[in-house]
Design a protein around this motif. Structure first.
Motif, PDB file in Angstrom:
ATOM      1  N   SER A 194       0.816  -1.212   0.000  1.00  9.61           N
ATOM      2  CA  SER A 194       0.000   0.000   0.000  1.00  9.61           C
ATOM      3  C   SER A 194       0.852   1.266   0.000  1.00  9.61           C
ATOM      4  O   SER A 194       0.360   2.348  -0.321  1.00  9.61           O
ATOM      5  CB  SER A 194      -0.942   0.013   1.197  1.00  9.61           C
ATOM      6  OG  SER A 194      -0.200   0.058   2.396  1.00  9.61           O
ATOM      7  N   ILE A 195       2.133   1.141   0.331  1.00  7.80           N
ATOM      8  CA  ILE A 195       2.996   2.323   0.346  1.00  7.80           C
ATOM      9  C   ILE A 195       3.128   2.918  -1.057  1.00  7.80           C
ATOM     10  O   ILE A 195       3.219   4.127  -1.215  1.00  7.80           O
ATOM     11  CB  ILE A 195       4.376   2.002   0.937  1.00  7.80           C
ATOM     12  CG1 ILE A 195       5.158   3.297   1.155  1.00  7.80           C
ATOM     13  CG2 ILE A 195       5.150   1.049   0.062  1.00  7.80           C
ATOM     14  CD1 ILE A 195       6.386   3.127   2.000  1.00  7.80           C
ATOM     15  N   THR A 196       3.093   2.081  -2.077  1.00  6.46           N
ATOM     16  CA  THR A 196       3.198   2.611  -3.445  1.00  6.46           C
ATOM     17  C   THR A 196       1.984   3.462  -3.783  1.00  6.46           C
ATOM     18  O   THR A 196       2.111   4.477  -4.470  1.00  6.46           O
ATOM     19  CB  THR A 196       3.351   1.477  -4.469  1.00  6.46           C
ATOM     20  OG1 THR A 196       2.232   0.588  -4.359  1.00  6.46           O
ATOM     21  CG2 THR A 196       4.634   0.715  -4.265  1.00  6.46           C
ATOM     22  N   LYS A 197       0.821   3.061  -3.307  1.00 11.32           N
ATOM     23  CA  LYS A 197      -0.382   3.870  -3.544  1.00 11.32           C
ATOM     24  C   LYS A 197      -0.251   5.216  -2.844  1.00 11.32           C
ATOM     25  O   LYS A 197      -0.611   6.249  -3.412  1.00 11.32           O
ATOM     26  CB  LYS A 197      -1.619   3.121  -3.060  1.00 11.32           C
ATOM     27  CG  LYS A 197      -1.927   1.874  -3.855  1.00 11.32           C
ATOM     28  CD  LYS A 197      -3.091   1.118  -3.265  1.00 11.32           C
ATOM     29  CE  LYS A 197      -3.280  -0.212  -3.978  1.00 11.32           C
ATOM     30  NZ  LYS A 197      -4.305  -1.040  -3.356  1.00 11.32           N
TER      31      LYS A 197
ATOM     32  N   GLU B 113       0.733  11.098  -3.138  1.00  8.91           N
ATOM     33  CA  GLU B 113       1.528  12.271  -2.771  1.00  8.91           C
ATOM     34  C   GLU B 113       2.148  12.922  -4.003  1.00  8.91           C
ATOM     35  O   GLU B 113       2.189  14.151  -4.121  1.00  8.91           O
ATOM     36  CB  GLU B 113       2.612  11.903  -1.761  1.00  8.91           C
ATOM     37  CG  GLU B 113       2.084  11.580  -0.380  1.00  8.91           C
ATOM     38  CD  GLU B 113       1.337  12.745   0.256  1.00  8.91           C
ATOM     39  OE1 GLU B 113       1.790  13.907   0.129  1.00  8.91           O
ATOM     40  OE2 GLU B 113       0.299  12.489   0.886  1.00  8.91           O
ATOM     41  N   LEU B 114       2.656  12.095  -4.933  1.00  7.55           N
ATOM     42  CA  LEU B 114       3.216  12.645  -6.165  1.00  7.55           C
ATOM     43  C   LEU B 114       2.159  13.386  -6.970  1.00  7.55           C
ATOM     44  O   LEU B 114       2.434  14.437  -7.551  1.00  7.55           O
ATOM     45  CB  LEU B 114       3.830  11.525  -7.011  1.00  7.55           C
ATOM     46  CG  LEU B 114       5.148  10.956  -6.507  1.00  7.55           C
ATOM     47  CD1 LEU B 114       5.548   9.749  -7.342  1.00  7.55           C
ATOM     48  CD2 LEU B 114       6.238  12.008  -6.544  1.00  7.55           C
ATOM     49  N   LYS B 115       0.950  12.845  -7.010  1.00 12.37           N
ATOM     50  CA  LYS B 115      -0.138  13.510  -7.732  1.00 12.37           C
ATOM     51  C   LYS B 115      -0.468  14.849  -7.083  1.00 12.37           C
ATOM     52  O   LYS B 115      -0.682  15.843  -7.775  1.00 12.37           O
ATOM     53  CB  LYS B 115      -1.375  12.617  -7.762  1.00 12.37           C
ATOM     54  CG  LYS B 115      -2.492  13.159  -8.628  1.00 12.37           C
ATOM     55  CD  LYS B 115      -3.658  12.198  -8.679  1.00 12.37           C
ATOM     56  CE  LYS B 115      -4.763  12.648  -9.569  1.00 12.37           C
ATOM     57  NZ  LYS B 115      -5.204  13.999  -9.453  1.00 12.37           N
ATOM     58  N   LYS B 116      -0.474  14.889  -5.739  1.00  9.99           N
ATOM     59  CA  LYS B 116      -0.741  16.144  -5.036  1.00  9.99           C
ATOM     60  C   LYS B 116       0.337  17.184  -5.346  1.00  9.99           C
ATOM     61  O   LYS B 116       0.025  18.347  -5.614  1.00  9.99           O
ATOM     62  CB  LYS B 116      -0.803  15.917  -3.530  1.00  9.99           C
ATOM     63  CG  LYS B 116      -2.032  15.189  -3.067  1.00  9.99           C
ATOM     64  CD  LYS B 116      -1.982  14.967  -1.560  1.00  9.99           C
ATOM     65  CE  LYS B 116      -3.114  14.110  -1.073  1.00  9.99           C
ATOM     66  NZ  LYS B 116      -3.023  13.819   0.367  1.00  9.99           N
ATOM     67  N   VAL B 117       1.593  16.770  -5.334  1.00 10.83           N
ATOM     68  CA  VAL B 117       2.688  17.691  -5.634  1.00 10.83           C
ATOM     69  C   VAL B 117       2.582  18.191  -7.071  1.00 10.83           C
ATOM     70  O   VAL B 117       2.767  19.379  -7.342  1.00 10.83           O
ATOM     71  CB  VAL B 117       4.057  17.008  -5.383  1.00 10.83           C
ATOM     72  CG1 VAL B 117       5.195  17.840  -5.924  1.00 10.83           C
ATOM     73  CG2 VAL B 117       4.237  16.747  -3.901  1.00 10.83           C
TER      74      VAL B 117
END
Length: 96
Positions: free
Chosen positions: A69-72, A77-81
């Protein structure tokens, strides 16, 4: 006024034109669609192989009880950034 030049891998439009001219001279205009088709099939095969490897890694991790689940969370987080960066640069960019 800011002028934005479109470059692909640090190659300008003139350099791309020269490369295309050399390709046409070497292979001939009738071979270019075959070459492009072959490159497309190769890229598709590579993408399928990559997806198969990812699937096998995920199955193996699930089988051994490893939390994936860490990859999700990282992707979220990358999408938010990325969204925040687009919001920030949107006010700076100027369209020609």
């Amino acid at each position: 006024m800011v002028i934005q030049l479109v470059t692909f891998l640090f190659i300008s439009g003139a350099e791309i034109a020269v490369i295309l001219l050399i390709v046409v001279m070497v292979f001939g205009a009738d071979k270019i669609p075959e070459i492009a088709r072959g490159l497309g099939k190769g890229m598709r095969t590579l993408k399928d192989a990559t997806n198969d490897i990812k699937g096998e890694i995920t199955k193996s991790a699930d089988k051994h009880g490893i939390d994936t689940s860490i990859t999700k969370d990282v992707n979220e987080e990358l999408k938010k950034v990325k969204d925040d960066l687009e919001d920030f640069t949107g006010s700076i960019r100027r369209k020609l």
